[in-house]
Scaffold this active site. Structure first.
Site, short mmCIF file in Angstrom:
data_model
loop_
_atom_site.label_atom_id
_atom_site.label_comp_id
_atom_site.label_asym_id
_atom_site.label_seq_id
_atom_site.Cartn_x
_atom_site.Cartn_y
_atom_site.Cartn_z
N HIS A 1 6.71 10.20 2.30
CA HIS A 1 5.43 10.66 2.24
C HIS A 1 5.00 12.21 1.73
CE1 HIS A 1 4.44 7.59 5.86
NE2 HIS A 1 5.09 7.10 4.68
N GLU B 1 0.22 -0.88 5.82
CA GLU B 1 1.38 -0.29 6.58
C GLU B 1 1.03 1.20 6.62
OE1 GLU B 1 4.92 1.32 8.05
OE2 GLU B 1 3.93 1.99 6.08
N GLU B 2 0.54 1.71 5.85
CA GLU B 2 0.50 3.39 5.85
C GLU B 2 -0.75 3.66 6.77
OE1 GLU B 2 2.79 5.02 5.10
OE2 GLU B 2 3.91 4.09 3.40
N ASP C 1 0.83 -1.16 -0.13
CA ASP C 1 -0.04 0.02 0.05
C ASP C 1 0.84 1.23 -0.03
OD1 ASP C 1 0.83 -0.58 2.71
OD2 ASP C 1 -0.54 0.88 3.54
ZN LIG Z 1 6.75 2.18 4.26
ZN LIG Z 2 5.23 5.01 4.43
#
Ligand SMILES: [Zn+2]
Ligand SMILES: [Zn+2]
Ligand SMILES: [Zn+2]
Ligand SMILES: [Zn+2]
Lengths: 480, 480
Positions: free
Chosen positions: B449, B170-171, B103
């Site tokens: 990010h 994960e995010e 993801d």
């Molecule tokens: Zn990551």
């Molecule tokens: Zn990340």
């Protein structure tokens, strides 16, 4: 007094008509903060103008104030008109300017109202009227019209000339009104001797009051800026100077938890309490219980009446309102905000000098920040200010209103001040070079800006009688 | 070393195929935080599973984790699957669990991207690939697949068995993964000897690193409550105890502007710096300039490299994130907020005891509040915590990765720690009773990010070669 008997009787007799006049006003949802309801605000202005005409008011002018300044969705949105009109132009009579506003706060059944807020409902058991605007400020505004009608029905002359200044933007900052007052000071308002504002409330629920003072408000912000963008506290925490850490240090230096302002020099500007003033406070009908009921808590900083009231009305206070730019939502976010702005304001009182206060506040913030030795940048500034207002509660207008109150309610009114500000009061005094009086009609628990706004029938009718008697006592006083 | 020449050559030869594999992954907008894009996340899982199948991975299982817990718009929203698979089941070989996530963070052209974030673009001049997920974490994840393919093309056996654990949340907090790891610890993950996580970055842009430590995070809130509802500062200011005034006092007692934590006993728990550790820091390639570039300011609290890094990685830090319940918008609002909640967190390091820390923090807040003598109520509490992680940078896995790095890049890697936390690292170690290593592929300036996320081609290919060599060095090390 006997001389008021026919007038008071007539006011009582006209009860159905006076309630109907208010009911028709309440049905128009004149919410000035809602752009989509602007046509309703204008409609209400015309409803009032029509009533004024029917009652014999003359020289009726709907003063346009132009388009509403940003922020606004419709850049062509017209401000609602200010209604100027006269009743009587006898140069031998004194002239009273009556201020009122016909716009109202927003209201919706979903907010928790017991009944439709835009329909006047009479609670026969509690002997009150409920609806948005009944007490703020349609009831008092209609009150003046009703007083004129009662005189006319009796064939009585009014003992003074009246000038109306009814605005439709009071609940949205009275946009445009300052300019109009300045422009009309030597024109429409030329002969005004005094200004009477019925747009506030009794302190409590039993004792009538007259209001002779308002605090001012200087609103400040202190901005601390560091990193180029918000940072992750995992990656940078511990190695970077955090603006929010500096900000809480600066904010914590302003006032202590006992309400004591810690900025050097501020309290030195406050006029000392006189013995005469102390007596005024001791006479006021108020208690700690009422304070606790109003705040919904037992977190008052003082226990006795005079201390509580003095700290609300005649001493300055410093409130910290919040922080812009930091994390403010629910939950947990591991951000180091790059730029944070603390907001606080000081309520001002005689004899504080606004400019000197700004200087003291800004220097204090800079000094408090410097002491931190932080590599961040700090800027403290004034956002807006409005001066305090204080009048002589023993002048002709207050004396007339006190006599009227005594006549109607059988008691001397309490002379009160208020902690908030009504900026238009100062504008009238400054531009018209005259004095203002605040003559409230409703009670402290009317819920002016809340749900189930009400006005007790006894206050509506007692208020009108007080207004009527006030005109006569003021007319009979020294001068002219 | 000469023995890696054919493998490295093959990896270079397969460049078009490896870029294409990543490009296909980037085109699927697998944003786990966007409910409406959940089908894309699932689609990407199946794309990866298909690739694994083509490359000869076996026992491929798409592990369902059930519905996503609230807050969620669709109460039936399914979590994306965790992809388990094996490459090799030779009991005589060691088994490495490879963790990665498919993801990605949200991204939109309007945020300021130079090109469509969901289209892989090659910048030939800068020799880099741009697109959401190239470095976090699709590039590294595909890297492992590519390493297997290079071996297969050459007809080489893999020197170890691989087990994949690729998640799609994960995010968004790795929801459900802890439970899955615990459930599969003695089943699918039974023979795992070590865990390799490629989901972080070099410290800077030139020097490869291996990461052996992460700080933990204990997140707290302190709530101060007074009046029954928000009050107007004009009416109540000066007479009421203001929760926001108390809160800034409590928050100002936590940490000073130099970053020093003021809570008694916290620093006593921190492991002393050893001489050996000092040397590790002195060798790391880093500078104050790089720190300033990363923070976009010159507001670092330290001047020399070791101090900066130690305060980011091996000392605790306390950050104040913000305030919930106070005024947080632009402009000026004269509110006394009735209930305000300050948020702060402490990054934890060896040998801090999380429970003891909570006790110290909560007691400190209560004591600081009590000292104010305020009639308001105060509650301090932990919202969530995650422990720190520290590994032995000289164990077999780290030693193999260091050798691989030296072979590929010609330099010893820097041994780094990180200030943030990757909670899954601890879960793997605890549940699988083994150790973890963080083997980054990308650079510190990849913008994981942020907008214009990139992965340098030299890092993609250098990273794959390092991964490949690591498998061989680890296989050749003592044990099994
Ligand atoms: Zn990551
Ligand atoms: Zn990340
Ligand atoms: Zn009003
Ligand atoms: Zn109002």
């Amino acid at each position: 007094e006997a001389k008021f008997e026919p007038l008071f009787k007539k006011i009582d007799e006209l009860k159905p008509r006076f309630i109907d006049r208010l009911a028709k006003a309440i049905e128009i949802p004149a919410v000035s903060s809602d752009e989509s309801l602007r046509p309703a605000v204008v409609k209400k202005a015309h409803y009032i103008a029509d009533e004024l005409k029917k009652l014999g008011f003359t020289d009726i002018q709907m003063k346009e104030l132009g388009t509403q300044p940003p922020p606004v969705n419709d850049p062509n949105l017209q401000l609602p008109p200010v209604i100027l009109s006269r009743y009587g132009t006898d140069a031998n009579k004194k002239t009273i300017l009556i201020y009122g506003h016909y716009d109202v706060q927003p209201a919706a059944l979903e907010d928790g109202w017991d009944t439709d807020p835009f329909k006047l409902v009479i609670d026969e058991q509690k002997q009150l009227m409920r609806g948005r605007g009944v007490t703020d400020d349609s009831g008092p505004l209609k009150g003046w019209l009703n007083v004129v009608e009662a005189h006319r029905e009796l064939g009585f002359d009014l003992p003074v000339n009246l000038v109306t200044c009814f605005e439709g933007m009071e609940e949205s900052g009275s946009v445009g009104l300052d300019t109009l007052i300045a422009e009309e000071a030597d024109k429409y308002f030329k002969d005004v001797d005094t200004v009477c504002i019925s747009d506030n409330y009794w302190l409590g629920t039993k004792k009538p009051v007259l209001t002779y003072g308002l605090r001012g408000c200087n609103y400040y912000q202190v901005t601390i800026e560091g990193p180029g963008a918000d940072l992750h506290s995992g990656i940078f925490g511990g190695a970077i100077a955090e603006p929010m850490v500096d900000l809480v240090q600066v904010l914590s230096s302003l006032v202590d938890s006992k309400g004591k302002i810690l900025i050097d020099g501020v309290m030195d500007m406050v006029a000392p309490v006189t013995e005469k003033e102390k007596e005024l406070y001791e006479k006021i009908d108020f208690s700690l219980d009422e304070m606790n009921a109003a705040s919904g808590s037992e977190t008052c900083l003082y226990k006795n009446k005079s201390d509580i009231l003095m700290h609300r009305w005649r001493f300055p206070s410093l409130s910290i309102h919040g922080v812009e730019g930091a994390f403010s939502a629910q939950g947990a976010k591991t951000v180091i905000p790059a730029k944070v702005t603390g907001k606080f304001s000081i309520r001002t009182v005689p004899d504080m000098n606004s400019d000197k206060l700004d200087k003291l506040v800004i220097e204090h913030c800079q000094k408090a920040f410097s002491a931190l030795g932080s590599p961040n940048k700090c800027k403290a500034e004034l956002i807006h200010n409005g001066d305090y207002w204080i009048s002589d509660p023993f002048n002709a207008s207050f004396t007339a209103a006190a006599q009227a109150t005594k006549t109607v309610y059988g008691v001397e009114p309490d002379f009160t001040r208020e902690g908030g500000s009504i900026p238009i009061t100062l504008t009238f005094e400054k531009e018209l070079k005259t004095n203002c009086m605040l003559l409230p009609m409703g009670r402290g628990d009317d819920g002016a800006h809340s749900i189930n706004e009400k006005l007790d029938l006894s206050n509506y009718f007692g208020g009108m009688k007080t207004m009527a008697a006030y005109l006569h006592y003021y007319a009979a006083a020294e001068g002219k």
